[in-house]
Every structure is written in C-alpha cells, then in structure tokens.
Design an enzyme around this catalytic site. Structure first.
Site, PDB file in Angstrom:
ATOM      1  N   LYS A   1       3.280   0.583 -34.746  1.00 36.28           N
ATOM      2  CA  LYS A   1       4.221   0.927 -33.685  1.00 36.28           C
ATOM      3  C   LYS A   1       4.376  -0.318 -32.821  1.00 36.28           C
ATOM      4  O   LYS A   1       3.431  -0.754 -32.155  1.00 36.28           O
ATOM      5  CB  LYS A   1       3.722   2.096 -32.844  1.00 36.28           C
ATOM      6  CG  LYS A   1       4.693   2.481 -31.732  1.00 36.28           C
ATOM      7  CD  LYS A   1       4.067   3.415 -30.730  1.00 36.28           C
ATOM      8  CE  LYS A   1       4.986   3.556 -29.518  1.00 36.28           C
ATOM      9  NZ  LYS A   1       4.324   4.243 -28.384  1.00 36.28           N
TER      10      LYS A   1
ATOM     11  N   GLY B   1       5.094   7.660 -19.639  1.00 31.56           N
ATOM     12  CA  GLY B   1       4.247   8.356 -18.688  1.00 31.56           C
ATOM     13  C   GLY B   1       4.965   9.011 -17.525  1.00 31.56           C
ATOM     14  O   GLY B   1       4.331   9.556 -16.627  1.00 31.56           O
TER      15      GLY B   1
END
Length: 253
Positions: A93, A154
């Site tokens: 990733k 987040g």
C-alpha cells in the site's frame, strides 16, 4: 467483485492493525469483522518487535504492508523494499504524504514511486485522491488497484466528495478500487459499496471505538449490505415524487 492482482478476496473489508487497546482486542476485532486483509506498517512492526509480528501472523489473513509516514518517493520506495523482505509479499500500500494537516497524498511523489515500484515487481495499491488525471497516470504506471480516500485519514468524515468518487468509479470500470481513509461509521462503508467500490479499508473507526469488537462486526454487516444493494440495482434518484400506488383504477368522486 474485481480481483486484486489476480486474487479474489472472500470479503470486502480490510482493517488496519494500529492503535487497538490491546493485542487481544485486535485479534478479536479481526475475527468479528471477517476482514480478509490486514494493513501493517513496517515502522509499527519494528516498534512492536517479534511479539506484534506473531500476533499479525496468527490473524490468518493476507497482509498488505504500507509505507505510512513517508513524504518522498525515495523514502517510500526504500520502505517498500524493506517491507517486502519482512512481510514476504509483493503487495504494497503506497502512501506518499504531501500535506501535514490533511495527510493528502503528494500526487507527484506518488506517481514517481508507483512507477519505480511497479518496475521492481511490486503490486502497488496507491493511496490517492479522486482525481481522474492522477488515476489514469497511476493505471498507466502499472497499478491495477486504486485506493481513493473518502476523507482525511482518521477524520471519520465519511465520503466527502461523492460526485468525484462516483465519476472516478465510472471512469475506470475494470480497475479494482478500495475506499481508504476517513470512514467513521458503518453507514459510510455501506455507501461506498453501494456506489460500486470493491472494498473499504479502515482502522481508526474500529480501533478507537468504545467497543472495537462490536464496531468491527457492525462494519462487517454494513459492507455486506452495501454490496448486496449494489448487486440488486438501486432505484434511480428522481427530481420529483413518483407515487408507489398507481392512479389507474382510482375511484373518482
């Protein structure tokens, strides 16, 4: 569901492994979620040592190492090479962060790193935005998966730019896409799957919940519901009301 570099995943949920209250809760959250992919950071693995690595291996899921915290293409490439040695996978990733406050990807560094890593045999999962021009360049560089953000990492905001995400999905119908970052509620995950995305990746929404195990199960249900809805063919959105009861046969007084 589209394949991920030739791999057909059994579920549409990917989970991160950071910030859980305890290793036991991490393991139980994964079991409750049915997630089939775990993202792991080389830096976290180094910080947790062998104990953390053993916990991750016992999850019994496919690993997706990431280059979290990298701000240049060179740093990301070096981290990816180290991660391949540690985690023994070509999957990576790719994160190249360009903005300190929003953690938005650096499109220039991201493309540079993607081209380099693809040439080295990596199977790259780039963390990107909904920008179609950047998406096209990443696909040309060899990326067969794209991971557009829903919102800043987040933040829990959900899908900030639904129009942009819908048009991105429609523009690349054969490319596997995972909504990554910013999801805070199970409903956000369901919406992503309803829009035709192949999977979602999240971490904070589960690890920072008051009850991570129950939240993980909630996301599992939401992902399944969203995928079923997409497959069923949702009704079109209309500008005006359309009666569900037909006027034909109505008694006129």
């Amino acid at each position: 569901m589209r394949d991920f570099y030739g791999v057909r995943l059994p579920t549409r949920l990917m989970l991160g492994t950071a910030q859980y209250p305890s290793p036991a809760i991490l393991a139980e959250a994964f079991r409750s979620s049915g997630a089939c992919v775990a993202t792991v950071s080389l830096r976290r693995e180094s910080g947790g040592g062998q104990a953390f690595w053993e916990i991750v291996k016992q999850l019994g899921v496919r690993l997706l190492p990431n280059t979290a915290g990298c701000h240049t293409a060179r740093e990301a490439v070096t981290t990816a090479q180290m991660a391949r040695e540690v985690f023994e996978t070509n999957w990576i990733k790719l994160e190249v962060i360009g903005h300190a406050d929003t953690l938005q990807p650096d499109p220039f560094g991201l493309l540079e790193a993607a081209e380099t890593l693809a040439g080295m045999g990596f199977e790259v999962f780039p963390y990107t935005t909904e920008d179609q021009v950047l998406a096209a360049r990443l696909v040309e560089a060899g990326c067969r998966v794209l991971m557009p953000w829903g919102a800043p990492i987040g933040s829990g905001m959900g899908l900030n730019n639904r129009h942009g995400l819908r048009t991105l999905r429609a523009a690349f119908p054969d490319v596997a896409m995972v909504i990554d970052a910013g999801l805070g509620l199970p409903s956000h995950a369901a919406q992503a799957l309803e829009m035709g995305f192949d999977a979602v990746l999240l971490n904070s929404a589960v690890s920072q919940a008051r009850d991570p195990v129950t939240m993980a199960r909630a996301f599992a249900c939401a992902v399944e519901a969203g995928a079923l809805a997409a497959g069923a063919g949702p009704m079109p959105v209309r500008d005006m009301a359309v009666p569900s009861t037909p006027v034909l046969g109505k008694a006129w007084l």
